[in-house]
Design a protein around this motif. Sequence first.
Motif, short mmCIF file in Angstrom:
data_model
loop_
_atom_site.label_atom_id
_atom_site.label_comp_id
_atom_site.label_asym_id
_atom_site.label_seq_id
_atom_site.Cartn_x
_atom_site.Cartn_y
_atom_site.Cartn_z
N VAL A 111 -64.14 -29.90 -32.57
CA VAL A 111 -63.61 -30.62 -33.72
C VAL A 111 -62.19 -30.13 -33.91
O VAL A 111 -61.96 -28.95 -34.17
CB VAL A 111 -64.44 -30.35 -35.00
CG1 VAL A 111 -63.83 -31.09 -36.18
CG2 VAL A 111 -65.89 -30.74 -34.80
N TYR A 141 -66.93 -31.53 -40.87
CA TYR A 141 -65.96 -32.56 -40.49
C TYR A 141 -66.62 -33.70 -39.71
O TYR A 141 -66.34 -34.86 -39.96
CB TYR A 141 -64.82 -31.95 -39.68
CG TYR A 141 -64.13 -30.84 -40.43
CD1 TYR A 141 -63.26 -31.11 -41.47
CD2 TYR A 141 -64.39 -29.51 -40.12
CE1 TYR A 141 -62.65 -30.09 -42.18
CE2 TYR A 141 -63.78 -28.48 -40.83
CZ TYR A 141 -62.92 -28.79 -41.85
OH TYR A 141 -62.33 -27.77 -42.55
N GLY A 142 -67.48 -33.36 -38.76
CA GLY A 142 -68.11 -34.37 -37.93
C GLY A 142 -69.50 -34.77 -38.39
O GLY A 142 -70.10 -35.70 -37.87
N ASN A 143 -70.07 -34.03 -39.34
CA ASN A 143 -71.40 -34.28 -39.90
C ASN A 143 -72.50 -34.29 -38.83
O ASN A 143 -73.49 -34.97 -38.97
CB ASN A 143 -71.42 -35.57 -40.71
CG ASN A 143 -72.60 -35.59 -41.67
OD1 ASN A 143 -73.00 -34.55 -42.20
ND2 ASN A 143 -73.19 -36.76 -41.87
N GLN A 195 -58.07 -31.39 -35.38
CA GLN A 195 -57.29 -32.39 -36.10
C GLN A 195 -56.18 -32.89 -35.19
O GLN A 195 -55.83 -32.25 -34.20
CB GLN A 195 -56.71 -31.78 -37.37
CG GLN A 195 -55.58 -30.81 -37.10
CD GLN A 195 -55.01 -30.20 -38.35
OE1 GLN A 195 -55.21 -29.04 -38.57
NE2 GLN A 195 -54.32 -30.98 -39.15
N ASP A 228 -71.94 -29.84 -39.42
CA ASP A 228 -70.51 -29.61 -39.36
C ASP A 228 -69.85 -30.36 -40.51
O ASP A 228 -70.13 -31.54 -40.72
CB ASP A 228 -69.96 -30.11 -38.01
CG ASP A 228 -68.47 -29.92 -37.92
OD1 ASP A 228 -68.06 -28.81 -37.57
OD2 ASP A 228 -67.74 -30.89 -38.21
N THR A 284 -60.77 -22.76 -39.58
CA THR A 284 -61.01 -24.10 -40.13
C THR A 284 -59.79 -24.64 -40.86
O THR A 284 -59.74 -25.82 -41.15
CB THR A 284 -62.21 -24.10 -41.09
OG1 THR A 284 -61.96 -23.17 -42.14
CG2 THR A 284 -63.49 -23.75 -40.36
#
Length: 166
Positions: A130, A79-81, A132, A77, A99
Amino acid sequence: MRLKTLLFLYILFGSLKTWGQTSSVDCPANIGFEQGDFQNWKCESGGISGDGIITLNPTGPLGGRHEIISSALEAKDPYGNFPVNAPNGSGYAVRLGETGTGRYADKISYTFTVPANKNDYSIIYQYAVVVQDPNHPYEQLPKLSVTVTDITNGNKIINCGSFAYT
């Protein structure tokens, strides 16, 4: 300001990333995306108003909003890796949602019949979310909603399988 919202109802498998694997003969066909597509799934997209009203329309799978991800990719991912592969060994995961920013809403749903000869029946869904934090009022925050309903009983919500994450 713009906002991203995720929504899906009925039996679903997660947000931004979701997976499921089935192997029993009694399991509904492709409920775990094992065919690598959205066959038997209903996809919808739409938006959310400033006061939190969600409007969705049937669309079929839309690129960038309803995506099947093959476990062969071994992707992470952005954003979250974390791995986007299903931890249960499934060959596919689903990424649901836009996204970018904006007042988007997306949904996938699957309707099936519990076999008449089954007194106990369960569906396991796994998900990763995920989102924001856009510093908006509560009704405008990104969210994931999972709702399991009994459509033979007036669309009664089955609370133990339903939740919302904001």
